[in-house]
Write a protein that holds these residues in place. Structure first.
Motif, PDB file in Angstrom:
ATOM      1  N   ASN A 368     -11.272  -3.412 -22.738  1.00 25.60           N
ATOM      2  CA  ASN A 368     -10.139  -3.822 -21.909  1.00 25.60           C
ATOM      3  C   ASN A 368      -8.815  -3.628 -22.642  1.00 25.60           C
ATOM      4  OD1 ASN A 368      -8.732  -5.459 -19.731  1.00 25.60           O
ATOM      5  ND2 ASN A 368      -8.418  -6.806 -21.479  1.00 25.60           N
ATOM      6  N   ASN A 369      -8.793  -3.967 -23.920  1.00 24.43           N
ATOM      7  CA  ASN A 369      -7.577  -3.822 -24.711  1.00 24.43           C
ATOM      8  C   ASN A 369      -7.143  -2.361 -24.813  1.00 24.43           C
ATOM      9  OD1 ASN A 369      -5.559  -5.031 -26.673  1.00 24.43           O
ATOM     10  ND2 ASN A 369      -6.556  -3.535 -28.000  1.00 24.43           N
ATOM     11  N   ARG A 370      -8.143  -1.460 -24.972  1.00 21.14           N
ATOM     12  CA  ARG A 370      -7.798  -0.029 -25.081  1.00 21.14           C
ATOM     13  C   ARG A 370      -7.291   0.503 -23.741  1.00 21.14           C
ATOM     14  NH1 ARG A 370      -5.539   3.558 -25.606  1.00 21.14           N
ATOM     15  NH2 ARG A 370      -5.845   5.520 -26.720  1.00 21.14           N
ATOM     16  N   ILE A 371      -7.846   0.001 -22.636  1.00 18.30           N
ATOM     17  CA  ILE A 371      -7.389   0.421 -21.308  1.00 18.30           C
ATOM     18  C   ILE A 371      -5.948  -0.032 -21.080  1.00 18.30           C
ATOM     19  CG2 ILE A 371      -7.714   0.049 -18.818  1.00 18.30           C
ATOM     20  CD1 ILE A 371     -10.745  -0.030 -19.406  1.00 18.30           C
ATOM     21  N   VAL A 380      -4.942   4.514 -14.737  1.00 14.94           N
ATOM     22  CA  VAL A 380      -6.389   4.342 -14.754  1.00 14.94           C
ATOM     23  C   VAL A 380      -6.786   3.662 -13.459  1.00 14.94           C
ATOM     24  CG1 VAL A 380      -8.355   3.236 -15.877  1.00 14.94           C
ATOM     25  CG2 VAL A 380      -6.485   4.126 -17.271  1.00 14.94           C
ATOM     26  N   TYR A 381      -7.579   4.350 -12.632  1.00 12.12           N
ATOM     27  CA  TYR A 381      -8.107   3.758 -11.411  1.00 12.12           C
ATOM     28  C   TYR A 381      -9.581   3.437 -11.656  1.00 12.12           C
ATOM     29  CZ  TYR A 381      -3.999   5.229  -8.664  1.00 12.12           C
ATOM     30  OH  TYR A 381      -2.726   5.395  -8.157  1.00 12.12           O
ATOM     31  N   VAL A 382     -10.037   2.331 -11.086  1.00 16.35           N
ATOM     32  CA  VAL A 382     -11.446   1.938 -11.221  1.00 16.35           C
ATOM     33  C   VAL A 382     -12.135   2.060  -9.875  1.00 16.35           C
ATOM     34  CG1 VAL A 382     -12.992  -0.040 -11.529  1.00 16.35           C
ATOM     35  CG2 VAL A 382     -11.217   0.430 -13.227  1.00 16.35           C
ATOM     36  N   SER A 383     -13.297   2.712  -9.878  1.00 14.62           N
ATOM     37  CA  SER A 383     -14.184   2.743  -8.716  1.00 14.62           C
ATOM     38  C   SER A 383     -15.415   1.933  -9.081  1.00 14.62           C
ATOM     39  CB  SER A 383     -14.578   4.184  -8.376  1.00 14.62           C
ATOM     40  OG  SER A 383     -15.639   4.201  -7.434  1.00 14.62           O
ATOM     41  N   MET A 384     -15.627   0.820  -8.365  1.00 19.62           N
ATOM     42  CA  MET A 384     -16.768  -0.036  -8.666  1.00 19.62           C
ATOM     43  C   MET A 384     -18.014   0.450  -7.939  1.00 19.62           C
ATOM     44  SD  MET A 384     -15.105  -3.844  -8.568  1.00 19.62           S
ATOM     45  CE  MET A 384     -14.101  -4.446  -9.934  1.00 19.62           C
ATOM     46  N   GLY A 391     -18.361  -9.188 -17.348  1.00 20.08           N
ATOM     47  CA  GLY A 391     -17.768  -8.240 -18.287  1.00 20.08           C
ATOM     48  C   GLY A 391     -17.391  -6.932 -17.627  1.00 20.08           C
ATOM     49  N   GLY A 392     -18.148  -6.534 -16.595  1.00 17.54           N
ATOM     50  CA  GLY A 392     -17.812  -5.326 -15.839  1.00 17.54           C
ATOM     51  C   GLY A 392     -16.478  -5.464 -15.131  1.00 17.54           C
ATOM     52  N   TYR A 393     -16.160  -6.680 -14.663  1.00 18.73           N
ATOM     53  CA  TYR A 393     -14.855  -6.907 -14.035  1.00 18.73           C
ATOM     54  C   TYR A 393     -13.765  -7.051 -15.101  1.00 18.73           C
ATOM     55  CZ  TYR A 393     -11.080  -8.497 -11.146  1.00 18.73           C
ATOM     56  OH  TYR A 393      -9.850  -8.575 -10.532  1.00 18.73           O
ATOM     57  N   TYR A 394     -14.100  -7.691 -16.225  1.00 21.97           N
ATOM     58  CA  TYR A 394     -13.137  -7.841 -17.327  1.00 21.97           C
ATOM     59  C   TYR A 394     -12.575  -6.467 -17.717  1.00 21.97           C
ATOM     60  CZ  TYR A 394     -11.368 -10.066 -21.673  1.00 21.97           C
ATOM     61  OH  TYR A 394     -10.584 -10.572 -22.679  1.00 21.97           O
ATOM     62  N   ILE A 395     -13.467  -5.483 -17.861  1.00 22.77           N
ATOM     63  CA  ILE A 395     -13.047  -4.124 -18.228  1.00 22.77           C
ATOM     64  C   ILE A 395     -12.064  -3.556 -17.205  1.00 22.77           C
ATOM     65  CG2 ILE A 395     -13.882  -1.740 -18.414  1.00 22.77           C
ATOM     66  CD1 ILE A 395     -16.421  -2.839 -19.689  1.00 22.77           C
ATOM     67  N   ALA A 396     -12.302  -3.870 -15.929  1.00 20.96           N
ATOM     68  CA  ALA A 396     -11.484  -3.292 -14.849  1.00 20.96           C
ATOM     69  C   ALA A 396     -10.159  -4.001 -14.647  1.00 20.96           C
ATOM     70  CB  ALA A 396     -12.285  -3.335 -13.546  1.00 20.96           C
ATOM     71  N   SER A 397     -10.015  -5.217 -15.166  1.00 23.14           N
ATOM     72  CA  SER A 397      -8.927  -6.102 -14.753  1.00 23.14           C
ATOM     73  C   SER A 397      -7.526  -5.578 -15.013  1.00 23.14           C
ATOM     74  CB  SER A 397      -9.102  -7.479 -15.410  1.00 23.14           C
ATOM     75  OG  SER A 397      -9.054  -7.378 -16.821  1.00 23.14           O
ATOM     76  N   ASN A 398      -7.351  -4.704 -15.989  1.00 22.98           N
ATOM     77  CA  ASN A 398      -6.013  -4.176 -16.289  1.00 22.98           C
ATOM     78  C   ASN A 398      -5.805  -2.739 -15.824  1.00 22.98           C
ATOM     79  OD1 ASN A 398      -4.175  -6.097 -17.935  1.00 22.98           O
ATOM     80  ND2 ASN A 398      -6.231  -6.440 -18.763  1.00 22.98           N
ATOM     81  N   VAL A 504      -9.521  -7.067  -6.036  1.00 20.50           N
ATOM     82  CA  VAL A 504      -9.654  -5.612  -5.834  1.00 20.50           C
ATOM     83  C   VAL A 504      -8.525  -5.154  -4.902  1.00 20.50           C
ATOM     84  CG1 VAL A 504     -11.128  -3.844  -4.762  1.00 20.50           C
ATOM     85  CG2 VAL A 504     -12.143  -5.572  -6.252  1.00 20.50           C
ATOM     86  N   ASP A 505      -8.061  -3.918  -5.080  1.00 19.81           N
ATOM     87  CA  ASP A 505      -6.961  -3.404  -4.257  1.00 19.81           C
ATOM     88  C   ASP A 505      -7.417  -2.902  -2.896  1.00 19.81           C
ATOM     89  OD1 ASP A 505      -4.509  -3.529  -6.022  1.00 19.81           O
ATOM     90  OD2 ASP A 505      -5.872  -2.432  -7.333  1.00 19.81           O
TER      91      ASP A 505
END
Length: 580
Positions: A368-371, A380-384, A391-398, A504-505
């Motif tokens: 998450n910090n690197r993102i 960076v766009y996330v497709s879930m 933790g999977g959401y933590y990574i996406a949060s930023n 989520v957007d």
């Protein structure tokens, strides 16, 4: 005599050298000619295929095959396996291929998760607009998952026999709570969580399901069922209320193909071999053959504007290196990839396809910090995928934007630790623990029973991790902390619900995510999409094939994952397999 012996030895060495070189030359020549012949036959075969391409073909796709999100480069060791992205891209390609008349799906033992089924169904919906293209579905067992997908087909076939298996019901989930069983063995498991709804591991520490877990799971199951009714009733032109009534009355449980036919939920009866003969076996190819020999070459020229798609799939483990051939998410390979893409000026944006139930809090935070740093320079766009929770959401949060399918499971913002207590088991086995210790809490994770003081020590540690989690989500998603706390506590949400509460957007597939980025960047048609594949590395061969050398792979996995990465450490998990 010594001179004669020396001469003879010298002549012997010369003869051996000549013989060795002679055989070495012919071996090398043989290998060289073999390689030339193989290359010639490959290119010649390709020319023959191009000259003798079949027309009016059907592409057969067996969906019991596991279409992973990740992709691996083709290599000399592994047979090529198509990932989910390839499946979708090939279906898009088929719509415009004049050689393809239709697609034939085998739907038994469906390996796709609900989000993948949803994304695949969207492509089938687009295909159905082409009246000259036929979608055929075949199954011998019917359940909610494959009937959902079959409803998009033009024709659905099953064998005419009561031995076919049909089990379609609103939902059913059975969990086994193992506290008393473990206590009989002398094992107790202490669960330290930071939210009432963070139910991961409660089946080890309780006799029954908590009211919070029951509430969350029931809501998710019902959401999924309502979506099923919406889609299937529309596709079959069926009364939604009538379909709901039939299913709730149990008319499609312990039923057969004949029950489905009577209710007009399949087209006709047919066995697999009959279907192949009807279509003409000679006209049927598999998906891998299609990609190799029939796929249309892209007419879009290569562009300096690149958008990379990187799949993050599996449990998140506290490791710097991938283990078990990338079955898990480790920090350093992802950080290295982000470093490389950030420096590459041709890379205009990055899409992360996340399919993970969570795992190590530390690894999640590092990624998450690197993102966070990456998004300062490039979007960076996330497709879930099926699951992007904890933790999977933590990574996406930023991320710049987050997309999820309607049936994606996400959220589960919370922290939990599992601390097993084996003291009773050791006593029963006659094993006596002897400790040498200095300092308070040095024995925090020892084999002793959990005391209130120890429990509170671990809880306070987890609460700090939870606070970090909340702060990251609040900042990244721009959700006030007070509001976020009400939707956190380990609660899980569908993709549709997550959009409504701001986690989520947009509801959308991987394709939707990609084209949204293209539009936001104003690239028009001037872009190149690149799905990052895992590189083939000879040093990973042992890791992948060690299962054939290890006498007990299960014990190896327990050591690598559970002993080293699960117990006694704050982790961020959600329940697996929320619904069927």
């Amino acid at each position: 005599m010594k001179i004669i012996k020396w001469i003879l030895d010298f002549l012997k060495k010369i003869v051996l050298f000549i013989v060795k070189e002679f055989f070495s030359f012919f071996i090398k020549l043989f290998l060289f000619l073999t390689i030339i012949i193989i290359l010639f036959s490959v290119f010649n075969k390709k020319d023959e295929i191009n000259k003798n391409k079949k027309t009016n073909i059907y592409v057969s796709i067996d969906l019991s095959q596991d279409f992973k999100e990740k992709a691996t480069q083709e290599n000399i060791i592994d047979e090529k396996k198509l990932n989910f992205y390839s499946l979708i891209n090939n279906l898009k390609d088929m719509q415009f291929n004049e050689n393809v008349k239709g697609v034939l799906f085998k739907l038994d033992n469906l390996a796709l998760d609900y989000a993948q089924i949803e994304e695949l169904s969207k492509e089938l919906k687009n295909i159905k607009m082409n009246k000259n293209f036929e979608i055929v579905a075949y199954m011998e067992e019917a359940n909610r998952k494959n009937l959902y997908l079959a409803s998009f087909a033009d024709k659905i076939y099953m064998p005419k026999t009561h031995s076919t298996v049909v089990n379609i019901y609103p939902y059913f989930k059975e969990s086994f709570y193992k506290k008393k069983f473990l206590e009989k063995l002398g094992v107790k498991v202490n669960i330290v969580n930071t939210g009432n709804y963070k139910s991961y591991g409660e089946d080890f520490a309780s006799d029954e399901m908590s009211s919070e877990a029951r509430e969350d799971t029931t809501r998710i199951l019902n959401e999924n069922y309502q979506n099923f009714l919406d889609v299937v009733s529309e596709n079959f032109n069926y009364s939604r209320n009538k379909l709901d009534e039939i299913i709730k009355n149990g008319e499609l449980v312990a039923a057969s193909s004949q029950d489905l036919f009577e209710k007009k939920l399949i087209s006709d009866y047919m066995y697999w071999d009959e279907l192949l003969r009807k279509i003409d076996r000679e006209k049927i190819i598999n998906l891998l053959e299609y990609e190799k020999d029939y796929k249309i070459a892209s007419s879009i020229p290569s562009s300096p504007n690149k958008i990379y798609i990187v799949a993050l799939e599996g449990e998140i483990i506290q490791s710097d290196e991938e283990i078990f051939n990338g079955m898990f998410i480790a920090s350093q390979p992802i950080i290295n990839t982000l470093d490389r893409l950030e420096k590459d000026e041709s890379v205009k944006g990055l899409i992360l396809r996340i399919n993970s139930p969570g795992g190590s809090a530390l690894t999640s935070d590092k990624i998450n910090n690197r993102i966070k740093e990456f998004v300062k320079k490039k979007p960076v766009y996330v497709s879930m995928g099926g699951v992007a929770a904890s933790g999977g959401y933590y990574i996406a949060s930023n991320a710049t934007k987050i997309f999820a399918d309607e049936n994606t499971i996400t959220g589960s913002i919370g922290v939990v630790s599992m601390i097993p207590n084996f003291s009773d088991l050791l006593n029963k086995a006659g094993v006596k623990s002897q400790k040498i210790t200095e300092g308070k809490f040095a024995d925090l994770y020892s084999s002793d029973a959990m005391t209130e003081e120890k429990y509170n020590k671990i809880l306070n540690s987890n609460l700090k991790v939870y606070d970090d989690f909340l702060n990251e989500v609040s900042s990244g998603r721009r959700i006030p902390r007070e509001k976020l706390e009400k939707i956190a506590e380990g609660r899980i949400w569908t993709g549709r619900e997550a959009v409504q509460i701001g986690l989520v957007d947009k509801v959308g597939s991987l394709s939707d995510t990609f084209f949204d980025m293209v539009n936001d960047l104003g690239l028009g048609e001037n872009y190149t999409a690149i799905f990052l594949e895992d590189e083939f590395d000879l040093k990973n061969i042992y890791k992948k094939y060690s299962k054939y050398l290890k006498t007990d792979k299960i014990e190896l996995i327990k050591k690598e994952i559970y002993n080293d990465n699960l117990y006694n450490k704050p982790i961020m998990y959600m329940p697996y397999e929320i619904y069927e």
